[in-house]
Design a protein around this motif. Structure first.
Motif, mmCIF file in Angstrom:
data_model
loop_
_atom_site.group_PDB
_atom_site.id
_atom_site.type_symbol
_atom_site.label_atom_id
_atom_site.label_comp_id
_atom_site.label_asym_id
_atom_site.label_seq_id
_atom_site.Cartn_x
_atom_site.Cartn_y
_atom_site.Cartn_z
ATOM 1 N N UNK A 204 -57.698 13.264 -1.141
ATOM 2 C CA UNK A 204 -57.876 13.783 -2.491
ATOM 3 C C UNK A 204 -57.783 15.310 -2.524
ATOM 4 N N UNK A 205 -57.457 15.860 -3.681
ATOM 5 C CA UNK A 205 -57.432 17.325 -3.814
ATOM 6 C C UNK A 205 -58.851 17.883 -3.837
ATOM 7 N N UNK A 206 -58.962 19.181 -3.951
ATOM 8 C CA UNK A 206 -60.267 19.831 -3.993
ATOM 9 C C UNK A 206 -60.975 19.559 -5.317
ATOM 10 N N UNK A 207 -62.287 19.728 -5.308
ATOM 11 C CA UNK A 207 -63.063 19.594 -6.536
ATOM 12 C C UNK A 207 -62.558 20.598 -7.572
ATOM 13 N N UNK A 208 -62.434 20.121 -8.796
ATOM 14 C CA UNK A 208 -61.924 20.966 -9.864
ATOM 15 C C UNK A 208 -60.446 20.794 -10.126
ATOM 16 N N UNK A 209 -59.781 20.017 -9.271
ATOM 17 C CA UNK A 209 -58.344 19.796 -9.419
ATOM 18 C C UNK A 209 -58.071 18.474 -10.142
ATOM 19 N N UNK A 210 -56.922 18.360 -10.826
ATOM 20 C CA UNK A 210 -56.541 17.086 -11.439
ATOM 21 C C UNK A 210 -56.314 16.031 -10.360
#
Length: 206
Positions: free
Chosen positions: A38-44
């Motif tokens: 998954x991408x970083x927190x705050x990313x779509x």
């Protein structure tokens, strides 16, 4: 049926994440092998989901590809395998590794997973062999136009990577002492590791 979610990744509390979709927060449980990507927190983020309704709960399980969700759905059809055990299995090995283990009758790899004894592993090999004959891995089915979330900002709950990693392993079925020992070993190798890095390293020592 909720089959896919696209929104803002608000938090990661392995094995659970929280996704904000137009102001509604969805709690989604994911195999660790999927959560790593998954991408970083705050990313779509976009996840493929499987919705489970029980008398006492409504649960969402998330995956990065339709193939991973397909494997999950086949697993929960197997005798003695519910969503929790299926999540544990897919956290201990990737979907492709599980398929390889089944195709090669690799019972020894399966019994290393918490909650999977020899009888369960042998039954999985027999039951899943035919179901997975046409299984193929797939690229993430998450291509979509960028989503503008405006000024929405994620709320991040502070917690230590060690506590997150230990809690995640316990949620996957490992006993507290096992989880704590594995995380401690992982921290000796890299004291600055993130919770996901600790979980990945700890699982390798199990």
């Amino acid at each position: 049926m909720i089959g896919r979610l696209t929104g803002l990744l608000i938090s990661k509390q392995p094995p659970e994440i929280l996704i904000d979709v137009q102001g509604v927060g969805y709690e989604v449980q994911m195999p660790m092998t999927c959560l790593y990507e998954l991408p970083d927190i705050g990313e779509p983020v976009t996840v493929i989901t499987h919705f489970v309704v029980r008398e006492d709960a409504q649960l969402l399980y998330g995956f990065n590809t339709f193939a991973e969700r397909g494997l999950f759905r086949q697993l929960i059809k197997a005798q003695g395998v519910g969503p929790k055990l299926a999540l544990t299995i897919m956290s201990g090995m990737t979907a492709q590794q599980f398929v390889n283990a089944v195709s090669h009758d690799d019972v020894s790899s399966l019994i290393k997973l918490p909650g999977v004894g020899r009888k369960t592993a042998e039954r999985l090999v027999v039951e899943m062999r035919d179901r997975l004959q046409n299984w193929t891995s797939a690229t993430p089915a998450t291509d979509a136009a960028p989503v503008d979330f405006g000024d929405l900002q994620p709320t991040v709950v502070a917690s230590s990577p060690r506590d997150d990693a230990t809690g995640a392993l316990m949620a996957l079925g490992y006993k507290p002492a096992q989880a704590e020992k594995a995380v401690a070993t992982a921290m000796k190798a890299n004291s600055d590791a993130s919770s996901e890095e600790l979980i990945r390293a700890a699982l390798k020592t199990m």
